[in-house]
Design a protein around this motif. Sequence first.
Motif, PDB file in Angstrom:
ATOM      1  N   LYS A 144       0.832  -1.180   0.000  1.00 43.06           N
ATOM      2  CA  LYS A 144       0.000   0.000   0.000  1.00 43.06           C
ATOM      3  C   LYS A 144       0.879   1.246   0.000  1.00 43.06           C
ATOM      4  O   LYS A 144       2.065   1.153   0.380  1.00 43.06           O
ATOM      5  N   PRO A 145       0.376   2.399  -0.467  1.00 42.65           N
ATOM      6  CA  PRO A 145      -0.889   2.569  -1.200  1.00 42.65           C
ATOM      7  C   PRO A 145      -0.731   2.136  -2.656  1.00 42.65           C
ATOM      8  O   PRO A 145       0.387   1.926  -3.131  1.00 42.65           O
ATOM      9  N   ALA A 146      -1.865   2.027  -3.369  1.00 39.46           N
ATOM     10  CA  ALA A 146      -1.838   1.617  -4.776  1.00 39.46           C
ATOM     11  C   ALA A 146      -1.463   2.819  -5.638  1.00 39.46           C
ATOM     12  O   ALA A 146      -2.311   3.511  -6.178  1.00 39.46           O
ATOM     13  N   GLY A 147      -0.175   3.083  -5.742  1.00 40.70           N
ATOM     14  CA  GLY A 147       0.297   4.213  -6.524  1.00 40.70           C
ATOM     15  C   GLY A 147       0.268   5.514  -5.748  1.00 40.70           C
ATOM     16  O   GLY A 147      -0.008   5.549  -4.548  1.00 40.70           O
ATOM     17  N   LEU A 148       0.533   6.597  -6.457  1.00 38.83           N
ATOM     18  CA  LEU A 148       0.590   7.925  -5.835  1.00 38.83           C
ATOM     19  C   LEU A 148      -0.678   8.731  -6.056  1.00 38.83           C
ATOM     20  O   LEU A 148      -0.849   9.778  -5.437  1.00 38.83           O
ATOM     21  N   SER A 149      -1.546   8.261  -6.937  1.00 39.35           N
ATOM     22  CA  SER A 149      -2.747   9.028  -7.270  1.00 39.35           C
ATOM     23  C   SER A 149      -3.834   8.090  -7.756  1.00 39.35           C
ATOM     24  O   SER A 149      -3.588   6.905  -8.040  1.00 39.35           O
ATOM     25  N   GLN A 150      -5.045   8.639  -7.884  1.00 41.84           N
ATOM     26  CA  GLN A 150      -6.133   7.832  -8.427  1.00 41.84           C
ATOM     27  C   GLN A 150      -5.856   7.437  -9.867  1.00 41.84           C
ATOM     28  O   GLN A 150      -6.246   6.353 -10.309  1.00 41.84           O
ATOM     29  N   SER A 151      -5.204   8.307 -10.601  1.00 46.28           N
ATOM     30  CA  SER A 151      -4.902   8.008 -11.996  1.00 46.28           C
ATOM     31  C   SER A 151      -4.024   6.765 -12.101  1.00 46.28           C
ATOM     32  O   SER A 151      -4.262   5.882 -12.946  1.00 46.28           O
ATOM     33  N   GLU A 152      -3.007   6.667 -11.236  1.00 49.73           N
ATOM     34  CA  GLU A 152      -2.145   5.493 -11.243  1.00 49.73           C
ATOM     35  C   GLU A 152      -2.900   4.260 -10.770  1.00 49.73           C
ATOM     36  O   GLU A 152      -2.763   3.171 -11.334  1.00 49.73           O
ATOM     37  N   ALA A 153      -3.700   4.407  -9.716  1.00 51.76           N
ATOM     38  CA  ALA A 153      -4.473   3.274  -9.196  1.00 51.76           C
ATOM     39  C   ALA A 153      -5.467   2.766 -10.236  1.00 51.76           C
ATOM     40  O   ALA A 153      -5.713   1.558 -10.340  1.00 51.76           O
ATOM     41  N   LEU A 154      -6.044   3.684 -11.019  1.00 57.73           N
ATOM     42  CA  LEU A 154      -7.009   3.287 -12.045  1.00 57.73           C
ATOM     43  C   LEU A 154      -6.339   2.447 -13.130  1.00 57.73           C
ATOM     44  O   LEU A 154      -6.942   1.498 -13.655  1.00 57.73           O
ATOM     45  N   LYS A 155      -5.113   2.771 -13.479  1.00 52.87           N
ATOM     46  CA  LYS A 155      -4.378   1.953 -14.447  1.00 52.87           C
ATOM     47  C   LYS A 155      -4.192   0.533 -13.918  1.00 52.87           C
ATOM     48  O   LYS A 155      -4.293  -0.445 -14.679  1.00 52.87           O
ATOM     49  N   MET A 156      -3.939   0.414 -12.627  1.00 49.07           N
ATOM     50  CA  MET A 156      -3.792  -0.904 -12.016  1.00 49.07           C
ATOM     51  C   MET A 156      -5.116  -1.665 -12.044  1.00 49.07           C
ATOM     52  O   MET A 156      -5.161  -2.870 -12.314  1.00 49.07           O
ATOM     53  N   VAL A 157      -6.213  -0.963 -11.757  1.00 46.94           N
ATOM     54  CA  VAL A 157      -7.542  -1.580 -11.785  1.00 46.94           C
ATOM     55  C   VAL A 157      -7.853  -2.130 -13.176  1.00 46.94           C
ATOM     56  O   VAL A 157      -8.311  -3.270 -13.327  1.00 46.94           O
ATOM     57  N   LYS A 158      -7.606  -1.323 -14.202  1.00 47.55           N
ATOM     58  CA  LYS A 158      -7.921  -1.749 -15.570  1.00 47.55           C
ATOM     59  C   LYS A 158      -7.063  -2.923 -16.003  1.00 47.55           C
ATOM     60  O   LYS A 158      -7.531  -3.838 -16.692  1.00 47.55           O
ATOM     61  N   ALA A 159      -5.795  -2.934 -15.575  1.00 47.13           N
ATOM     62  CA  ALA A 159      -4.929  -4.069 -15.899  1.00 47.13           C
ATOM     63  C   ALA A 159      -5.430  -5.344 -15.232  1.00 47.13           C
ATOM     64  O   ALA A 159      -5.437  -6.419 -15.839  1.00 47.13           O
ATOM     65  N   ALA A 160      -5.868  -5.228 -13.978  1.00 49.12           N
ATOM     66  CA  ALA A 160      -6.385  -6.395 -13.256  1.00 49.12           C
ATOM     67  C   ALA A 160      -7.681  -6.898 -13.880  1.00 49.12           C
ATOM     68  O   ALA A 160      -7.918  -8.114 -13.951  1.00 49.12           O
ATOM     69  N   GLN A 161      -8.526  -5.986 -14.344  1.00 46.66           N
ATOM     70  CA  GLN A 161      -9.778  -6.381 -14.997  1.00 46.66           C
ATOM     71  C   GLN A 161      -9.514  -7.096 -16.320  1.00 46.66           C
ATOM     72  O   GLN A 161     -10.258  -8.001 -16.701  1.00 46.66           O
ATOM     73  N   TYR A 162      -8.443  -6.710 -16.990  1.00 43.93           N
ATOM     74  CA  TYR A 162      -8.120  -7.298 -18.285  1.00 43.93           C
ATOM     75  C   TYR A 162      -7.536  -8.700 -18.124  1.00 43.93           C
ATOM     76  O   TYR A 162      -7.609  -9.507 -19.050  1.00 43.93           O
TER      77      TYR A 162
END
Length: 384
Positions: free
Chosen positions: A94-112
């Motif tokens: 934790k945390p998942a990146g430094l910002s929501q933008s970075e965390a969102l990239k991680m979310v999309k990669a996990a969804q893919y």
Amino acid sequence: MLPGIGVFGTGSVVKVFIPFLREKGFKIEAIWGRTIAEASDAALELGIPFHTSRIDDVLLRRDVDLIFIMCSPSLHAQIAVKALGIGKHVVCDKPAGLSQSEALKMVKAAQYYPSLISIVNHSLRFLPAFTKMKKELEEGYLSGPISVVDIRVQMGSLLKDGYDWLCDETMGGGILSVVGSHVIDLISYLTHQKAIRVHAVVRTFTTTTKHIKGIRHITAPDFCSFQMELSGGTMVTATLSNHLPGQLCQEVLICGPGGHLVVKGGDLYGCKGHQEEVLYLDEVNAQDTSSVADFIPRPYIKGLQKIIDALREAFQPVEDKRGWINEPVSRAATFDDGLYVQAVIDALKISSKKREWTRVIVMTEEPDPNPLLSAAVRATAISI
């Protein structure tokens, strides 16, 4: 067959969890460090056969299938997204990146890549006292909805002798990101509610130390007090402080119409009416934690042990071919949870600066890097 592990990071937490991994049968194949000297020293100390300061040198190894990201948050998203893209399982600190933008990239990669494990190290979820607390809440111990959650965490400084990312708020340092992220995630895990709006005071009282002074100053906050209004009407108060040297003092109190539940350290107590009862006592010490208690609180170590247990189970052979590899770690925080936590942290920082209640807005799409150009394109399309 257990996967080979590649580790990113050479800090204290790495030196704690690698023995746990080996005890469970995992093989550590490679370690990455910020510099080749750091990587070499860690590899020698921990007995790891390969070390490097190049990210791809670890990710592209054929004997590495599970990645542990335990380095500066500025690299979390980059490593996690790339690892998932080439078919590696990921456990990210934790945390998942430094910002929501970075965390969102991680979310999309996990969804893919849903067949791959992708979790965030919010280890308090796995602490037995909180597992028991969650069960009691779901079985109606409070005889009604949760009204108030009160959390207090007192601990020593997170700073080391030298200047690193833990000293810099913009790099993910400070008690709000390092400890507050655990607290925010734990609240949503226990209550099944999300924060609607928040109000916070975030401060940095220690700006220099005998080792960190001169040109560089510490910007990472060492005190945070905040309130949260949750989606189900529950009110949360939390105070986090780095001004108590020695052992961690952590208390999580949850109140309802029929009584309360409270976790003190690793023990769970309950009260209905006026009679308090012991619901769980933490009698089993985490293996060999005496040497690390100064810089990693014991509850977080024990929770990390439980995550490693769950990972081992996830990679055991399953007779039923329909078995789902992610099931043993289904309690773990996902990258979606990491995105939510980052949204709350962002709102808390804004609230502290503006000195007002702030709504929590979870990003669903990355912001347009050039809104003026996009507007012009849309206008051109309309005119055509």
